[in-house]
Design an enzyme around this catalytic site. Structure first.
Site, PDB file in Angstrom:
ATOM      1  N   GLU A 138      96.913 -35.268  14.181  1.00  0.00           N
ATOM      2  CA  GLU A 138      98.318 -35.464  13.841  1.00  0.00           C
ATOM      3  C   GLU A 138      98.779 -34.321  12.954  1.00  0.00           C
ATOM      4  O   GLU A 138      97.988 -33.709  12.232  1.00  0.00           O
ATOM      5  CB  GLU A 138      98.528 -36.803  13.111  1.00  0.00           C
ATOM      6  CG  GLU A 138      98.178 -38.043  13.948  1.00  0.00           C
ATOM      7  CD  GLU A 138      99.209 -38.345  15.024  1.00  0.00           C
ATOM      8  OE1 GLU A 138     100.211 -37.618  15.123  1.00  0.00           O
ATOM      9  OE2 GLU A 138      99.004 -39.305  15.791  1.00  0.00           O
ATOM     10  N   CYS A 139     100.094 -34.062  12.976  1.00  0.00           N
ATOM     11  CA  CYS A 139     100.638 -32.927  12.235  1.00  0.00           C
ATOM     12  C   CYS A 139     100.923 -33.247  10.783  1.00  0.00           C
ATOM     13  O   CYS A 139     101.226 -32.361  10.004  1.00  0.00           O
ATOM     14  CB  CYS A 139     101.920 -32.448  12.892  1.00  0.00           C
ATOM     15  SG  CYS A 139     103.257 -33.645  12.812  1.00  0.00           S
ATOM     16  N   GLY A 140     100.878 -34.513  10.408  1.00  0.00           N
ATOM     17  CA  GLY A 140     101.180 -34.862   9.027  1.00  0.00           C
ATOM     18  C   GLY A 140     102.326 -35.843   8.929  1.00  0.00           C
ATOM     19  O   GLY A 140     102.374 -36.676   8.037  1.00  0.00           O
ATOM     20  N   ASP A 168     101.723 -27.645   7.553  1.00  0.00           N
ATOM     21  CA  ASP A 168     102.242 -28.955   7.960  1.00  0.00           C
ATOM     22  C   ASP A 168     103.347 -29.415   7.010  1.00  0.00           C
ATOM     23  O   ASP A 168     104.348 -29.990   7.430  1.00  0.00           O
ATOM     24  CB  ASP A 168     101.120 -29.998   7.983  1.00  0.00           C
ATOM     25  CG  ASP A 168     100.282 -29.912   9.254  1.00  0.00           C
ATOM     26  OD1 ASP A 168     100.684 -29.177  10.176  1.00  0.00           O
ATOM     27  OD2 ASP A 168      99.240 -30.584   9.317  1.00  0.00           O
ATOM     28  N   LYS A 209     106.946 -29.191   8.718  1.00  0.00           N
ATOM     29  CA  LYS A 209     107.198 -30.477   9.363  1.00  0.00           C
ATOM     30  C   LYS A 209     107.498 -31.610   8.383  1.00  0.00           C
ATOM     31  O   LYS A 209     108.524 -32.287   8.496  1.00  0.00           O
ATOM     32  CB  LYS A 209     105.990 -30.850  10.235  1.00  0.00           C
ATOM     33  CG  LYS A 209     105.685 -29.801  11.301  1.00  0.00           C
ATOM     34  CD  LYS A 209     104.418 -30.096  12.054  1.00  0.00           C
ATOM     35  CE  LYS A 209     104.083 -28.962  13.014  1.00  0.00           C
ATOM     36  NZ  LYS A 209     102.843 -29.209  13.769  1.00  0.00           N
TER      37      LYS A 209
END
Length: 306
Positions: A261-263, A153, A157
């Site tokens: 959530e991805c972070g 992550d 991202k």
């Protein structure tokens, strides 16, 4: 990106603490907590287009962050229309984080939207030092999302997002999050301010999936072909699956895992802690290496003496 320092006093007095930052991580836009509450109660009564009109005249250094999900595409279409209304006004550029693990359908969609909306500038950010999946895996190993999800992550991202915000001097971002997507988004406000002082605006927060879908059809907005195959929320190919009719939109993301959530939209303190742990690990590895060298030198000395 520089370290962002916050004071306890500024946290009490305002919606965020960038005014107390010695690094100036984001342009200074002060919104007090009472003002933030008032704005959200007012904006909840406006249409997404009116929210975007208000944002354009209220926030400097405003960008859209998008992974080309269906809500982000609606926002992109609305922004293009607004730019056509006032062509002399500054445009709101878009930021796309290419993790190098997007579906090919998503990458094809990026090119379609470039052609459809030539008046919207797109900034693409990839993992640092990587242009291809092969380069990413040579640097971080294969299936990093399995071996170290937090690190994945971060490098795929969060770090690229923070680099984009720093490079572009971003003060506020438009996101495609909605309350009807489920998971942790049911209580989403129109405007949020994160711990680093970044203002996040969710112009379609109140819309349902049907409203978004209707807008796409009525305005001939290009969309991801995967939506016609049972997907409703599309991320990386390795962590995205189609969803059932009774499931919420994001149930196909990280299916079977606790994360939602991805972070990028998680509290940054989690990633500050993650970075600290990574730094401690690096220091420990350096110490171990130094001790091994000392021991090796002693062993060599013993051999010479003998």
């Amino acid at each position: 990106m520089g370290v962002h320092r916050e004071s306890e006093a500024s946290n009490l007095e305002s919606g965020y603490a960038s005014g107390a930052s010695s690094t100036g991580a984001f342009p200074q836009i002060i919104i007090t907590k009472p003002h933030l509450k008032f704005l959200n109660s007012t904006l909840n009564n406006l249409s997404p287009m009116d929210i975007l009109r208000w944002c354009k005249i209220s926030f400097p250094n405003l960008y859209q962050t998008t992974a080309f999900g269906i809500t982000g595409l609606v926002t992109l279409d609305m922004l293009s229309k607004l730019q056509a209304e006032t062509p002399s006004a500054p445009s709101i550029d878009a930021i796309f984080l290419d993790t190098l693990y997007h579906f090919q359908e998503t990458l094809d969609l990026v090119e379609k939207t470039r052609q459809r909306y030539p008046n919207v500038n797109l900034h693409v950010y990839k993992p640092e030092g990587c242009e291809t999946t092969e380069e990413f895996e040579a640097k971080h190993g294969q299936e990093l999302w399995k071996t170290n999800a937090d690190l994945y992550d971060w490098v795929a991202k969060v770090e690229p997002a923070q680099r984009a915000y720093s490079d572009l001097n971003v003060a506020a971002v438009l996101t495609g999050r909605r309350r009807s997507q489920g998971a942790k988004r049911e209580s989403l406000e129109i405007i949020e301010i994160d711990e680093a002082g970044l203002i996040k605006i969710n112009p379609l927060a109140a819309w349902s999936f049907k409203q978004v879908n209707d807008y796409v059809r009525e305005n001939n907005v290009p969309y991801n072909e995967l939506l016609d195959r049972g997907y409703k929320s599309v991320g990386d190919w390795h962590s995205t699956e189609p969803v059932g009719e009774a499931e919420d939109e994001r149930s196909g993301r990280w299916k079977g895992q606790a994360k939602t959530e991805c972070g990028i939209h998680n509290k940054r303190s989690k990633y500050a802690q993650f970075l600290m742990e990574m730094e401690q690990k690096r220091q420990q590895e350096e110490l171990t290496s130094a001790l091994e060298k000392v021991q090796a030198s002693k062993n060599e000395a013993v051999v010479v003496a003998v």
